[in-house]
Design a protein around this motif. Sequence first.
Motif, PDB file in Angstrom:
ATOM      1  N   SER A 115       0.815  -1.222   0.000  1.00  0.00           N
ATOM      2  CA  SER A 115       0.000   0.000   0.000  1.00  0.00           C
ATOM      3  C   SER A 115       0.846   1.268   0.000  1.00  0.00           C
ATOM      4  CB  SER A 115      -0.931   0.014   1.224  1.00  0.00           C
ATOM      5  OG  SER A 115      -0.161   0.076   2.411  1.00  0.00           O
ATOM      6  N   ASN A 116       2.153   1.128   0.071  1.00  0.00           N
ATOM      7  CA  ASN A 116       3.039   2.297   0.092  1.00  0.00           C
ATOM      8  C   ASN A 116       4.105   2.207  -1.002  1.00  0.00           C
ATOM      9  OD1 ASN A 116       3.684   4.792   1.248  1.00  0.00           O
ATOM     10  ND2 ASN A 116       5.292   3.903   2.493  1.00  0.00           N
ATOM     11  N   TRP A 117       3.890   1.341  -1.977  1.00  0.00           N
ATOM     12  CA  TRP A 117       4.889   1.146  -3.027  1.00  0.00           C
ATOM     13  C   TRP A 117       4.974   2.394  -3.878  1.00  0.00           C
ATOM     14  CZ3 TRP A 117       4.376  -0.764  -8.483  1.00  0.00           C
ATOM     15  CH2 TRP A 117       5.622  -1.036  -9.033  1.00  0.00           C
ATOM     16  N   LEU A 145       4.932  -7.305  -8.592  1.00  0.00           N
ATOM     17  CA  LEU A 145       4.544  -6.155  -7.773  1.00  0.00           C
ATOM     18  C   LEU A 145       3.197  -5.657  -8.279  1.00  0.00           C
ATOM     19  CD1 LEU A 145       8.008  -4.407  -7.718  1.00  0.00           C
ATOM     20  CD2 LEU A 145       6.956  -5.755  -5.912  1.00  0.00           C
ATOM     21  N   MET A 146       2.186  -5.846  -7.483  1.00  0.00           N
ATOM     22  CA  MET A 146       0.810  -5.617  -7.921  1.00  0.00           C
ATOM     23  C   MET A 146       0.349  -4.192  -7.615  1.00  0.00           C
ATOM     24  SD  MET A 146       0.430  -8.543  -9.160  1.00  0.00           S
ATOM     25  CE  MET A 146      -1.268  -8.434  -9.675  1.00  0.00           C
ATOM     26  N   ASP A 147      -0.393  -3.658  -8.559  1.00  0.00           N
ATOM     27  CA  ASP A 147      -1.014  -2.364  -8.348  1.00  0.00           C
ATOM     28  C   ASP A 147      -2.126  -2.565  -7.317  1.00  0.00           C
ATOM     29  OD1 ASP A 147      -1.595   0.362  -8.775  1.00  0.00           O
ATOM     30  OD2 ASP A 147      -3.240  -0.196 -10.112  1.00  0.00           O
ATOM     31  N   CYS A 148      -2.192  -1.678  -6.349  1.00  0.00           N
ATOM     32  CA  CYS A 148      -3.243  -1.767  -5.332  1.00  0.00           C
ATOM     33  C   CYS A 148      -3.444  -0.383  -4.733  1.00  0.00           C
ATOM     34  CB  CYS A 148      -2.897  -2.794  -4.257  1.00  0.00           C
ATOM     35  SG  CYS A 148      -1.358  -2.483  -3.388  1.00  0.00           S
ATOM     36  N   GLU A 149      -4.498  -0.258  -3.959  1.00  0.00           N
ATOM     37  CA  GLU A 149      -4.804   1.034  -3.333  1.00  0.00           C
ATOM     38  C   GLU A 149      -3.646   1.466  -2.438  1.00  0.00           C
ATOM     39  OE1 GLU A 149      -8.362   3.230  -0.824  1.00  0.00           O
ATOM     40  OE2 GLU A 149      -8.614   1.161  -1.468  1.00  0.00           O
ATOM     41  N   LYS A 150      -3.346   2.755  -2.494  1.00  0.00           N
ATOM     42  CA  LYS A 150      -2.259   3.320  -1.687  1.00  0.00           C
ATOM     43  C   LYS A 150      -2.830   3.922  -0.404  1.00  0.00           C
ATOM     44  CE  LYS A 150       0.571   2.161  -4.831  1.00  0.00           C
ATOM     45  NZ  LYS A 150       0.469   0.727  -4.915  1.00  0.00           N
ATOM     46  N   GLN A 151      -2.103   3.729   0.664  1.00  0.00           N
ATOM     47  CA  GLN A 151      -2.536   4.270   1.955  1.00  0.00           C
ATOM     48  C   GLN A 151      -2.466   5.795   1.923  1.00  0.00           C
ATOM     49  OE1 GLN A 151       0.711   2.097   3.900  1.00  0.00           O
ATOM     50  NE2 GLN A 151       1.274   4.006   4.893  1.00  0.00           N
ATOM     51  N   GLU A 176      -8.176  -4.668  -8.014  1.00  0.00           N
ATOM     52  CA  GLU A 176      -9.443  -4.199  -8.566  1.00  0.00           C
ATOM     53  C   GLU A 176     -10.365  -3.592  -7.510  1.00  0.00           C
ATOM     54  OE1 GLU A 176     -10.923  -7.762 -10.345  1.00  0.00           O
ATOM     55  OE2 GLU A 176      -9.493  -7.695 -12.005  1.00  0.00           O
ATOM     56  N   LEU A 177      -9.892  -3.491  -6.279  1.00  0.00           N
ATOM     57  CA  LEU A 177     -10.735  -3.019  -5.182  1.00  0.00           C
ATOM     58  C   LEU A 177     -10.285  -1.653  -4.671  1.00  0.00           C
ATOM     59  CD1 LEU A 177     -10.942  -6.303  -3.069  1.00  0.00           C
ATOM     60  CD2 LEU A 177     -12.629  -5.436  -4.699  1.00  0.00           C
ATOM     61  N   ARG A 178     -11.233  -0.894  -4.170  1.00  0.00           N
ATOM     62  CA  ARG A 178     -10.951   0.330  -3.432  1.00  0.00           C
ATOM     63  C   ARG A 178     -11.747   0.229  -2.139  1.00  0.00           C
ATOM     64  NH1 ARG A 178      -7.359  -0.169  -5.884  1.00  0.00           N
ATOM     65  NH2 ARG A 178      -6.599   0.968  -7.665  1.00  0.00           N
TER      66      ARG A 178
END
Length: 186
Positions: A115-117, A145-151, A176-178
Amino acid sequence: YETDEELEIAIAESEFEQPVILNQRNGEKLQQDEIEEIGQPNRWLSTKIINAAMELIRQKFPEIGGLFNCQWGAMLEFNTANSQKWIQILFNNRDHFVVAAKSFGSSLYVLLYDSNWNGNEPDQHFIFCIAKIEKSFDKNLFVGLMDCEKQRECGSCGLYTIAFATAIAHSFNPSELRFDVSKLRS
């Protein structure tokens, strides 16, 4: 100590200042004050809280491997995953949690959700932990390294790792989630 295992446990207990069980799955249970701590804004989650969340996932999805106590990563002493399909929340021993998962969408890659990448190479400690869990006989370790929601707030990586791991266990793709950040702590 009579055995090497007893010596390893004693060393681990002295480093973590808490009892350690050799099978790496303590079955953490939280006290009421620890549960209330989760709801406090801008509060970092402790490894005990992260382990308790993994225990809940393990109870609901016993077929999923990994889910070892995250402290084992401090000494790079994770066991090999006991299933082709596994999830693990990893801690870098400083200030950050991420999720690694295998055989959820890809059987070749270990998927890493951070979440902090920021686009840089992942922390090498996480790669070493994944290598211990995966114990591939092949000389190559493939990590996606997967795209995901960032903190959005400092210290909320623990919340996101629990959300990502739970989503993965339920066969959802965190990419795919938020999440409704206002509800993550509850």
